[in-house]
Write a protein that holds these residues in place. Structure first.
Motif, PDB file in Angstrom:
ATOM      1  N   LEU A 213       0.833  -1.212   0.000  1.00  0.00           N
ATOM      2  CA  LEU A 213       0.000   0.000   0.000  1.00  0.00           C
ATOM      3  C   LEU A 213       0.865   1.258   0.000  1.00  0.00           C
ATOM      4  CD1 LEU A 213      -2.813  -1.039   2.511  1.00  0.00           C
ATOM      5  CD2 LEU A 213      -2.880  -1.061   0.005  1.00  0.00           C
ATOM      6  N   LEU A 214       1.961   1.240   0.744  1.00  0.00           N
ATOM      7  CA  LEU A 214       2.876   2.385   0.751  1.00  0.00           C
ATOM      8  C   LEU A 214       3.531   2.565  -0.614  1.00  0.00           C
ATOM      9  CD1 LEU A 214       4.545   1.806   4.229  1.00  0.00           C
ATOM     10  CD2 LEU A 214       3.019   3.696   3.618  1.00  0.00           C
ATOM     11  N   TYR A 215       3.918   1.444  -1.251  1.00  0.00           N
ATOM     12  CA  TYR A 215       4.530   1.500  -2.579  1.00  0.00           C
ATOM     13  C   TYR A 215       3.525   2.056  -3.595  1.00  0.00           C
ATOM     14  CZ  TYR A 215       6.163  -0.235  -7.105  1.00  0.00           C
ATOM     15  OH  TYR A 215       6.523  -0.342  -8.425  1.00  0.00           O
ATOM     16  N   THR A 216       2.269   1.601  -3.508  1.00  0.00           N
ATOM     17  CA  THR A 216       1.244   2.067  -4.446  1.00  0.00           C
ATOM     18  C   THR A 216       0.996   3.557  -4.264  1.00  0.00           C
ATOM     19  OG1 THR A 216       0.193  -0.114  -4.405  1.00  0.00           O
ATOM     20  CG2 THR A 216      -1.114   1.719  -5.258  1.00  0.00           C
ATOM     21  N   SER A 217       0.953   4.001  -3.013  1.00  0.00           N
ATOM     22  CA  SER A 217       0.782   5.429  -2.746  1.00  0.00           C
ATOM     23  C   SER A 217       1.919   6.230  -3.371  1.00  0.00           C
ATOM     24  CB  SER A 217       0.727   5.670  -1.234  1.00  0.00           C
ATOM     25  OG  SER A 217       0.746   7.049  -0.941  1.00  0.00           O
TER      26      SER A 217
END
Length: 227
Positions: free
Chosen positions: A156-160
């Motif tokens: 989720l952090l990478y996608t953000s």
């Protein structure tokens, strides 16, 4: 858009001249594939590599019990299969279109003929492959050393980050595909998302995710807190 123009926008071919790009485009063949169509099987001879012009393709392996582990999902402008081509070996995993896609196929023999005439082509491709290998190293580390909540938080952090720091975004893949990418079961993924929501880290509405507490999500990804 002509294939030469498409290639010029790809990091894999960055630094190449228009003449070099035209040479590569001349050996490529476009291929349309339907959703669910196999592009190549594991252990098949690597006779060339591919670029996704549109759509998405997954690279995956299956276990003895039939369970599928997704190694990576490739979208428009990304390459796959090139490492095996340069090794003159077989493909190490299966490849399948997860939606209707258009690919460009670069045959190994034609590619090697181009490189023999112009070694600069190889240098450009080696840089891209090195970056991809580093990415896979991080993925293997995440799958082997981290629990499902850490892996999901990291994703989720990478996608953000990929979406310019957006805290609200729509998942690009189904939860089933995402579970395969993270090496877990769909039920485990759903339970983990629910726990994250209960703790106030995220809110979930269908495929839409909103990160409510970025700092806590980063702590979860680092293993500093547990669900």
């Amino acid at each position: 858009m002509q294939l030469t123009a498409v290639l010029s926008q790809m990091p894999f071919f960055s630094g190449l001249s228009e003449e070099q790009l035209s040479t590569l485009a001349a050996i490529a063949a476009k291929k349309d594939v339907e959703r669910g169509q196999i592009i190549f099987y594991e252990s098949a001879p690597a006779e060339g590599f591919y670029i996704v012009l549109s759509g998405r393709v997954k690279i995956y392996k299956t276990g003895p019990d039939g369970r599928e582990a997704i190694i990576h999902l490739y979208g428009s402008g990304e390459t796959f299969g090139e490492v095996a081509v340069f090794q003159n070996s077989s493909f190490p995993a299966h490849s399948e279109a997860v939606e209707k896609s258009t690919l460009a196929f670069f045959p190994r023999k034609g590619l090697l003929d181009c490189i023999a005439k112009d070694p600069a082509l190889a240098l450009a491709m080696l840089g891209s492959m090195s970056k991809k290998l580093r990415m896979f190293t991080k993925q293997v580390e995440a799958l082997t050393l981290h629990e499902a909540p850490q892996r999901l938080a990291s994703y989720l952090l990478y996608t953000s980050e990929e979406k310019d720091g957006a805290v609200t975004f729509k998942l690009d893949v189904s939860k089933g595909l995402l579970a395969g990418m993270l090496g877990t079961a769909r039920e485990t993924l759903s339970r983990t998302l629910s726990k994250m929501a209960d703790r106030g880290l995220v809110s979930v509405e269908g495929r839409q995710i909103t990160i409510e507490d970025m700092a806590a999500l980063e702590d979860l990804a680092e293993g500093e807190i547990v669900l």
